[in-house]
Write an enzyme that holds these catalytic residues in place. Structure first.
Site, PDB file in Angstrom:
ATOM      1  CB  ILE A 192      -0.980  -0.014   1.199  1.00  0.00           C
ATOM      2  CG1 ILE A 192      -2.022   1.090   1.080  1.00  0.00           C
ATOM      3  CG2 ILE A 192      -0.266   0.010   2.519  1.00  0.00           C
ATOM      4  CD1 ILE A 192      -3.208   0.913   2.029  1.00  0.00           C
ATOM      5  CB  ALA A 193       2.758   2.979  -1.975  1.00  0.00           C
ATOM      6  CD  GLU A 241       4.763  -9.434   5.998  1.00  0.00           C
ATOM      7  OE1 GLU A 241       4.557 -10.636   6.222  1.00  0.00           O
ATOM      8  OE2 GLU A 241       4.418  -8.878   4.932  1.00  0.00           O
ATOM      9  CG  ASN A 275       5.840   3.571   7.983  1.00  0.00           C
ATOM     10  OD1 ASN A 275       5.275   4.565   8.433  1.00  0.00           O
ATOM     11  ND2 ASN A 275       5.706   3.184   6.725  1.00  0.00           N
ATOM     12  CE1 TYR A 318      -1.364  -0.256   6.919  1.00  0.00           C
ATOM     13  CE2 TYR A 318       0.766  -0.688   7.930  1.00  0.00           C
ATOM     14  CZ  TYR A 318       0.012  -0.400   6.821  1.00  0.00           C
ATOM     15  OH  TYR A 318       0.604  -0.254   5.598  1.00  0.00           O
TER      16      TYR A 318
END
Length: 185
Positions: A79-80, A113, A118, A125
């Site tokens: 995911i970016a 992961e 981060n 999350y």
């Protein structure tokens, strides 16, 4: 005055080959060891076990995410978000879509992961109910950085659906979902 980025309509669309040039530009900006064109092509060709979504504002691709699913588990492969669009809930919109797609594919559990360093991603999350259940030592080989293994369980229940609805209600602007993701099983 309204922030045009926050108020922009974000369209979620199936990730296609035509998006990969933009995806690779984002990859190069946000990851020390970005995925290659070949890897993305391979992932997009695995239609029976993968799901990929892109976020667009106007004609600009601003983020993307992917999901691998098998049995009652789904794994967020990546995911970016384009750095220019970070902190505008693009990642949350993508993860909402991925979580709902996972349920649609029959998943009860969702995992991913994340780099130990981060904290921003870990916080996002956490809002989605992910909890750390392990560590992969030196998972990110280019920096010898560990990865936290995060899981959220019972994503197919009403409590998790309510969590997702609450997260979605907190996002300003509009999200137009054009993915035709599967209906929950």
């Amino acid at each position: 005055m309204n922030d045009p980025i926050t108020e922009a309509a974000v369209h979620l669309v199936p990730l296609r080959r035509r998006h990969l040039r933009s995806v690779l530009k984002i990859e190069a900006q946000v990851y020390p060891r970005p995925w290659t064109l070949t890897l993305f092509m391979s992932e997009l060709n695995m239609r029976t076990s993968r799901y990929y979504v892109a976020a667009r504002v106007g004609s600009t691709l601003v983020g993307y995410g992917g999901l691998m699913y098998s049995g009652d588990e789904a794994h967020v492969t990546n995911i970016a978000v384009d750095p220019a669009w970070q902190r505008h809930k693009i990642g949350s919109r993508l993860l909402l879509n991925l979580a709902r797609a996972a349920v649609g594919f029959g998943a009860k559990h969702l995992t991913l992961e994340v780099r130990v360093s981060n904290g921003g991603a870990q916080a996002m999350y956490g809002r989605f109910g992910f909890q750390t259940e392990g560590v992969r030592k030196n998972y990110y080989t280019e920096s010898n950085e560990d990865a936290l293994i995060m899981w959220v369980h019972d994503i197919d229940g009403s409590g998790y659906a309510e969590r997702l609805e609450s997260i979605e209600a907190g996002i300003s602007g509009s999200t137009v979902d054009e993915t035709n993701q599967p209906a929950p099983r």
